[in-house]
Motif scaffolding. Structure first.
Motif, PDB file in Angstrom:
ATOM      1  N   THR A 189      79.610  57.421 -18.832  1.00 43.29           N
ATOM      2  CA  THR A 189      79.865  58.656 -18.084  1.00 43.29           C
ATOM      3  C   THR A 189      78.922  58.772 -16.906  1.00 43.29           C
ATOM      4  O   THR A 189      79.322  59.148 -15.798  1.00 43.29           O
ATOM      5  CB  THR A 189      79.713  59.875 -19.008  1.00 43.29           C
ATOM      6  OG1 THR A 189      80.670  59.773 -20.063  1.00 43.29           O
ATOM      7  CG2 THR A 189      79.917  61.179 -18.256  1.00 43.29           C
TER       8      THR A 189
ATOM      9  N   LEU B 165      81.778  58.535 -14.219  1.00 46.30           N
ATOM     10  CA  LEU B 165      82.483  59.804 -14.049  1.00 46.30           C
ATOM     11  C   LEU B 165      81.703  60.812 -13.212  1.00 46.30           C
ATOM     12  O   LEU B 165      82.293  61.638 -12.520  1.00 46.30           O
ATOM     13  CB  LEU B 165      82.799  60.430 -15.408  1.00 46.30           C
ATOM     14  CG  LEU B 165      83.605  59.594 -16.387  1.00 46.30           C
ATOM     15  CD1 LEU B 165      83.926  60.412 -17.631  1.00 46.30           C
ATOM     16  CD2 LEU B 165      84.893  59.093 -15.743  1.00 46.30           C
TER      17      LEU B 165
ATOM     18  N   LYS C 139      88.667  61.331  -9.884  1.00 45.29           N
ATOM     19  CA  LYS C 139      88.994  61.544 -11.294  1.00 45.29           C
ATOM     20  C   LYS C 139      89.070  63.033 -11.615  1.00 45.29           C
ATOM     21  O   LYS C 139      89.937  63.477 -12.375  1.00 45.29           O
ATOM     22  CB  LYS C 139      87.965  60.854 -12.187  1.00 45.29           C
ATOM     23  CG  LYS C 139      87.970  59.319 -12.110  1.00 45.29           C
ATOM     24  CD  LYS C 139      86.995  58.723 -13.121  1.00 45.29           C
ATOM     25  CE  LYS C 139      87.019  57.198 -13.117  1.00 45.29           C
ATOM     26  NZ  LYS C 139      86.356  56.624 -11.935  1.00 45.29           N
ATOM     27  N   TRP C 140      88.168  63.810 -11.030  1.00 43.53           N
ATOM     28  CA  TRP C 140      88.144  65.244 -11.321  1.00 43.53           C
ATOM     29  C   TRP C 140      89.459  65.911 -10.903  1.00 43.53           C
ATOM     30  O   TRP C 140      89.987  66.755 -11.629  1.00 43.53           O
ATOM     31  CB  TRP C 140      86.979  65.901 -10.593  1.00 43.53           C
ATOM     32  CG  TRP C 140      85.631  65.402 -10.982  1.00 43.53           C
ATOM     33  CD1 TRP C 140      85.326  64.592 -12.047  1.00 43.53           C
ATOM     34  CD2 TRP C 140      84.406  65.673 -10.315  1.00 43.53           C
ATOM     35  NE1 TRP C 140      83.975  64.345 -12.081  1.00 43.53           N
ATOM     36  CE2 TRP C 140      83.380  64.996 -11.031  1.00 43.53           C
ATOM     37  CE3 TRP C 140      84.056  66.408  -9.198  1.00 43.53           C
ATOM     38  CZ2 TRP C 140      82.051  65.055 -10.636  1.00 43.53           C
ATOM     39  CZ3 TRP C 140      82.729  66.471  -8.799  1.00 43.53           C
ATOM     40  CH2 TRP C 140      81.739  65.803  -9.511  1.00 43.53           C
TER      41      TRP C 140
ATOM     42  N   TRP D  56      88.430  62.072 -20.221  1.00 42.16           N
ATOM     43  CA  TRP D  56      88.997  61.197 -19.188  1.00 42.16           C
ATOM     44  C   TRP D  56      89.904  60.138 -19.821  1.00 42.16           C
ATOM     45  O   TRP D  56      91.036  59.917 -19.363  1.00 42.16           O
ATOM     46  CB  TRP D  56      87.876  60.537 -18.386  1.00 42.16           C
ATOM     47  CG  TRP D  56      88.347  59.411 -17.512  1.00 42.16           C
ATOM     48  CD1 TRP D  56      87.980  58.111 -17.597  1.00 42.16           C
ATOM     49  CD2 TRP D  56      89.295  59.486 -16.431  1.00 42.16           C
ATOM     50  NE1 TRP D  56      88.625  57.357 -16.645  1.00 42.16           N
ATOM     51  CE2 TRP D  56      89.442  58.180 -15.915  1.00 42.16           C
ATOM     52  CE3 TRP D  56      90.037  60.513 -15.871  1.00 42.16           C
ATOM     53  CZ2 TRP D  56      90.301  57.879 -14.863  1.00 42.16           C
ATOM     54  CZ3 TRP D  56      90.890  60.231 -14.814  1.00 42.16           C
ATOM     55  CH2 TRP D  56      91.016  58.930 -14.321  1.00 42.16           C
TER      56      TRP D  56
ATOM     57  N   THR E 227      90.739  52.150 -12.443  1.00 41.00           N
ATOM     58  CA  THR E 227      90.111  52.324 -13.756  1.00 41.00           C
ATOM     59  C   THR E 227      90.101  51.022 -14.537  1.00 41.00           C
ATOM     60  O   THR E 227      89.061  50.593 -15.071  1.00 41.00           O
ATOM     61  CB  THR E 227      90.858  53.417 -14.550  1.00 41.00           C
ATOM     62  OG1 THR E 227      90.646  54.676 -13.916  1.00 41.00           O
ATOM     63  CG2 THR E 227      90.383  53.473 -15.996  1.00 41.00           C
TER      64      THR E 227
END
Length: 467
Positions: free
Chosen positions: A52, A56, A62-63, A89, A105
């Motif tokens: 993470t 992330l 991604k958000w 996620w 990804t």
């Protein structure tokens, strides 16, 4: 589950495309001349806490996807634990098909961690554990990751007042990868936001050790910082703007107003556009005098969601493509510099695909034979750094300019896991050219075409930036 899609020939749809990629492009080093990696994390050879942390945190791509899928904010940017955020996620990844996030990804998991399986909620725990174990190893520090991708050059993005101590450390170590700063003074051009402008003006004053009382001392401070950056290996500037400025003249009355404005530090400045235009012109003259490359990222409309922007801050996923006129202001600005032979090598990035042809043709106006590919139509940027966006940029450049002079891809990323984007670009490029070779639209000469693809992927940038 279905057969895994990331084969050696991913995106390469014909035999010629496959040979072009594997024989001419695949193993070339990477020159990432524009990114937002933190230089302190390279200098310290940072080891990330977990997946993470490296993957992330800070990734507004991604958000945005998670919000679209109904994931609550506490599992995205909020107070949930790192593993809980990763699980949130992983659960939605299967629903990102046809968004570039699905490709990125899985390329990042495979290329960095050796995971060749689809990520979902069923294997989230095992993926998280195995990646975290690797992140504890020397093979997965920041420097090791850069070296594993054969990165030769990293161009970070730095404020004018940055100390550049981390760049200095890396240079003193003779670190094998050249990590150079890029000068980005946008925050002292935005005079319309009074509070932010004065805050940033204070940072600029501290960096030069003197007060700014008028336009002359303001430009002098910027020149001093340009000189400092140049002495620390900087050869590139960058600006992120809506448009090139429309106003380029700055009257004596405005000079007097600016002196009063910065002396009293209150009120507002009457003509922010004229200020930006005048100062940006002076900066571009400084860049040309130093032999730098200047970059302009144009067109986004930022901070659209007032409510969430106040809560989460800038760069949290509330920006989008804008539809601003571009051609006339680009023409006037570049022509003003060119008239006095003060136009530096220039890279322009477009965020609105409907403007691709405008950008490609405008840049051709200012190639003057002094430098190969002096004026560059930058790679697909932000919302356009995906397959369709890259192909549209490549086609516009090919049709309106010369793709053979193109300096290729950048990550434009804050993540050390984003370097597969160079591979993504190279595969798309080889597929585009290979397909046209098989159709008889280009010469069926792999040495010839492969040489051009190698130039676009690596050699042109190396020459352009003098590396």
């Amino acid at each position: 589950m279905s057969e895994y899609f990331l084969t050696d020939d991913f995106l390469l749809q014909g035999k010629v495309a496959r040979r072009l990629y594997h024989d001419h492009v695949k193993h070339l080093p990477i020159i990432d001349y524009h990114c937002h990696l933190a230089p302190n994390e390279i200098a310290s050879n940072k080891q990330f806490n977990n997946l993470t942390d490296i993957w992330l945190r800070g990734d507004h791509y991604k958000w945005r996807a998670q919000r679209s899928l109904g994931v609550p904010e506490h599992l995205i940017t909020g107070d949930a634990g790192d593993e809980e955020k990763f699980n949130a996620w992983a659960k939605v990844v299967p629903q990102t098909v046809r968004n570039p996030l699905f490709h990125w990804t899985h390329m990042e998991l495979k290329n960095v961690f050796g995971i060749a399986e689809y990520l979902d909620e069923k294997n989230a725990a095992s993926v998280y554990a195995s990646c975290n174990e690797l992140l504890k190893q020397p093979s997965h520090t920041t420097r090791s990751i850069l070296e594993s991708f054969r990165v030769e050059y990293v161009g970070t993005t730095d404020e004018p007042w940055d100390s550049l101590e981390h760049h200095q450390q890396l240079a003193n170590e003779n670190y094998k990868i050249r990590v150079s700063p890029s000068f980005r003074p946008d925050k002292v051009l935005m005079i319309g936001n009074t509070a932010a402008f004065f805050h940033n003006l204070g940072l600029l004053e501290n960096s030069v050790g003197s007060s700014i009382k008028d336009l002359s001392s303001f430009l002098g401070a910027l020149q001093e910082r340009v000189d400092f950056f140049h002495g620390n290996g900087c050869r590139v500037s960058d600006h992120g703007l809506i448009q090139m400025p429309a106003k380029l003249e700055f009257s004596s009355a405005l000079e007097a107003e600016f002196a009063s404005f910065v002396t009293h530090r209150k009120g507002s400045f009457s003509d922010p556009d004229a200020f930006m235009g005048h100062v940006l012109l002076q900066l571009c003259r400084m860049y040309q005098a130093k032999g730098w490359v200047q970059q302009f990222h144009l067109g986004p409309i930022r901070n659209n969601n007032t409510r969430l922007n106040k809560k989460l801050g800038a760069d949290s996923g509330f920006d989008s493509i804008g539809d601003f006129p571009q051609a006339l202001q680009m023409s006037l600005f570049f022509d003003q510099l060119d008239q006095h032979d003060q136009l530096a090598k220039t890279v322009i990035y477009n965020i609105n695909p409907s403007d691709n042809e405008v950008f490609a043709t405008m840049l051709g106006n200012f190639n003057d034979g002094s430098v190969k590919g002096k004026m560059q139509f930058g790679s697909g940027w932000w919302f356009l750094d995906q397959k369709d966006g890259m192909e549209r940029q490549l086609n516009a450049l090919s049709n309106m300019g010369l793709i053979s002079t193109f300096i290729g891809m950048i990550t434009d990323s804050r993540s050390f896991l984003s370097f597969p984007r160079h591979e993504y670009f190279r595969r798309i490029l080889c597929n585009l050219i290979g397909d046209e070779m098989e159709k008889g639209l280009l010469p069926n000469d792999e040495k010839w075409m492969g040489g051009i693809l190698a130039d676009i992927s690596y050699h042109n940038a190396k020459e352009y930036f003098g590396l």
